[in-house]
Design a protein around this motif. Structure first.
Motif, PDB file in Angstrom:
ATOM      1  N   ALA A  30     -13.705   1.175 -40.372  1.00 22.01           N
ATOM      2  CA  ALA A  30     -13.603   2.216 -41.402  1.00 22.01           C
ATOM      3  C   ALA A  30     -13.421   1.587 -42.786  1.00 22.01           C
ATOM      4  O   ALA A  30     -14.088   1.986 -43.746  1.00 22.01           O
ATOM      5  CB  ALA A  30     -12.440   3.160 -41.095  1.00 22.01           C
ATOM      6  N   LEU A  31     -12.550   0.583 -42.893  1.00 18.15           N
ATOM      7  CA  LEU A  31     -12.325  -0.074 -44.178  1.00 18.15           C
ATOM      8  C   LEU A  31     -13.571  -0.832 -44.606  1.00 18.15           C
ATOM      9  O   LEU A  31     -14.002  -0.737 -45.758  1.00 18.15           O
ATOM     10  CB  LEU A  31     -11.123  -1.011 -44.103  1.00 18.15           C
ATOM     11  CG  LEU A  31     -10.830  -1.828 -45.368  1.00 18.15           C
ATOM     12  CD1 LEU A  31     -10.649  -0.928 -46.584  1.00 18.15           C
ATOM     13  CD2 LEU A  31      -9.619  -2.718 -45.164  1.00 18.15           C
ATOM     14  N   ASN A  39     -21.968  -0.741 -41.526  1.00 16.49           N
ATOM     15  CA  ASN A  39     -21.117  -1.292 -40.478  1.00 16.49           C
ATOM     16  C   ASN A  39     -21.942  -2.207 -39.579  1.00 16.49           C
ATOM     17  O   ASN A  39     -22.799  -1.744 -38.850  1.00 16.49           O
ATOM     18  CB  ASN A  39     -20.516  -0.143 -39.657  1.00 16.49           C
ATOM     19  CG  ASN A  39     -19.560  -0.624 -38.591  1.00 16.49           C
ATOM     20  OD1 ASN A  39     -19.336  -1.814 -38.399  1.00 16.49           O
ATOM     21  ND2 ASN A  39     -18.992   0.319 -37.855  1.00 16.49           N
ATOM     22  N   PRO A  40     -21.675  -3.522 -39.603  1.00 11.40           N
ATOM     23  CA  PRO A  40     -22.457  -4.458 -38.803  1.00 11.40           C
ATOM     24  C   PRO A  40     -22.042  -4.534 -37.336  1.00 11.40           C
ATOM     25  O   PRO A  40     -22.693  -5.206 -36.542  1.00 11.40           O
ATOM     26  CB  PRO A  40     -22.167  -5.798 -39.486  1.00 11.40           C
ATOM     27  CG  PRO A  40     -20.771  -5.646 -39.979  1.00 11.40           C
ATOM     28  CD  PRO A  40     -20.673  -4.200 -40.417  1.00 11.40           C
ATOM     29  N   GLY A  45     -16.547   2.038 -33.660  1.00  9.25           N
ATOM     30  CA  GLY A  45     -15.330   2.832 -33.639  1.00  9.25           C
ATOM     31  C   GLY A  45     -14.597   2.606 -34.943  1.00  9.25           C
ATOM     32  O   GLY A  45     -14.314   1.464 -35.308  1.00  9.25           O
ATOM     33  N   ALA A  46     -14.305   3.667 -35.668  1.00  4.73           N
ATOM     34  CA  ALA A  46     -13.703   3.540 -37.002  1.00  4.73           C
ATOM     35  C   ALA A  46     -12.440   2.691 -37.007  1.00  4.73           C
ATOM     36  O   ALA A  46     -12.206   1.921 -37.936  1.00  4.73           O
ATOM     37  CB  ALA A  46     -13.404   4.932 -37.573  1.00  4.73           C
ATOM     38  N   ASN A  47     -11.616   2.822 -35.960  1.00  2.00           N
ATOM     39  CA  ASN A  47     -10.356   2.086 -35.912  1.00  2.00           C
ATOM     40  C   ASN A  47     -10.420   0.812 -35.077  1.00  2.00           C
ATOM     41  O   ASN A  47      -9.394   0.198 -34.791  1.00  2.00           O
ATOM     42  CB  ASN A  47      -9.223   2.990 -35.421  1.00  2.00           C
ATOM     43  CG  ASN A  47      -8.873   4.032 -36.461  1.00  2.00           C
ATOM     44  OD1 ASN A  47      -8.810   3.738 -37.650  1.00  2.00           O
ATOM     45  ND2 ASN A  47      -8.680   5.261 -36.029  1.00  2.00           N
ATOM     46  N   LYS A 115     -11.102  -3.151 -28.864  1.00  2.00           N
ATOM     47  CA  LYS A 115     -10.236  -1.974 -28.777  1.00  2.00           C
ATOM     48  C   LYS A 115      -9.747  -1.589 -30.164  1.00  2.00           C
ATOM     49  O   LYS A 115      -9.744  -2.392 -31.087  1.00  2.00           O
ATOM     50  CB  LYS A 115      -9.022  -2.277 -27.892  1.00  2.00           C
ATOM     51  CG  LYS A 115      -9.380  -2.723 -26.489  1.00  2.00           C
ATOM     52  CD  LYS A 115     -10.050  -1.623 -25.698  1.00  2.00           C
ATOM     53  CE  LYS A 115     -10.347  -2.058 -24.278  1.00  2.00           C
ATOM     54  NZ  LYS A 115     -11.040  -1.027 -23.526  1.00  2.00           N
ATOM     55  N   GLU A 116      -9.322  -0.343 -30.314  1.00  2.00           N
ATOM     56  CA  GLU A 116      -8.745   0.097 -31.586  1.00  2.00           C
ATOM     57  C   GLU A 116      -7.558  -0.794 -31.927  1.00  2.00           C
ATOM     58  O   GLU A 116      -6.808  -1.219 -31.038  1.00  2.00           O
ATOM     59  CB  GLU A 116      -8.296   1.557 -31.501  1.00  2.00           C
ATOM     60  CG  GLU A 116      -9.448   2.532 -31.441  1.00  2.00           C
ATOM     61  CD  GLU A 116      -9.004   3.975 -31.558  1.00  2.00           C
ATOM     62  OE1 GLU A 116      -7.781   4.245 -31.701  1.00  2.00           O
ATOM     63  OE2 GLU A 116      -9.881   4.843 -31.512  1.00  2.00           O
TER      64      GLU A 116
END
Length: 195
Positions: A30-31, A39-40, A45-47, A115-116
């Motif tokens: 996300a950042l 997003n490469p 997953g955003a987190n 994983k997040e």
């Protein structure tokens, strides 16, 4: 790229560091997307931690982040990374970041995808995923340790490979050790390398 062996963890030596701050988690997708506009990552997953980023990619991200924020972010030196992984002044002397049982704090071999962030226990100073999930780039060129005491070491002035620390979802338990060192060329990227 070739991964390093344990012989490069020696000689042990004392290091003094000035004050620095380090992120509580790995840089998330996300950042990265907010800063870079794309997003490469392979495991979306955003987190989740951003991955498939080279050391060079990380420098572009940091440059844009600094322009956006007016701050002075950078990758940690290898010595800063290790100090943070050890738990700083609150270190309990664990073999792995935050524990002597890596399953408590690290995502490693047997995990099919990243994983997040911040889903395992943090280390002594509240930093997550210092072991496992994705390898983390450090600012330094890879070099041999000195046997002399050092203050704010930044590694060799030049080199071929940049330091990677922390292990990943593809690493064995042994590579989760705080002292394990690895490296690769600054243009290298894989789905298990982040920042």
């Amino acid at each position: 790229g070739t991964w390093s062996t344990d012989t490069d963890e020696y000689p042990t030596h004392k290091v003094k560091l000035g004050n620095f701050m380090i992120g509580e988690t790995e840089v998330t997708q996300a950042l990265w997307t907010a800063v870079m506009g794309s997003n490469p990552s392979h495991f979306h997953g955003a987190n989740k931690p951003v991955e498939k980023v080279s050391w060079n990619d990380c420098q572009l991200f940091i440059e844009k982040l600094n322009k956006l924020t007016g701050k002075c972010f950078r990758l940690p030196t290898e010595a800063e990374w290790e100090y943070a992984a050890r738990g700083g002044k609150h270190s309990c002397g664990f073999r792995y970041p935050g524990s002597n049982k890596p399953k408590e704090t690290c995502w490693y071999a047997g995990t099919n995808e990243t994983k997040e962030v911040a889903k395992k226990c943090p280390n002594e100073i509240g930093i997550y995923d210092m072991g496992g999930n994705v390898w983390e780039w450090c600012n330094d060129w890879k070099g041999n340790y000195s046997s002399s005491d050092e203050t704010n070491p930044t590694g060799p002035r030049t080199g071929v490979k940049k330091v990677l620390r922390g292990g990943s979802i593809n690493s064995t338990k042994d590579l989760m050790r705080i002292t394990h060192r690895s490296s690769n060329t600054p243009d290298y990227s894989k789905s298990y390398i982040g920042m």
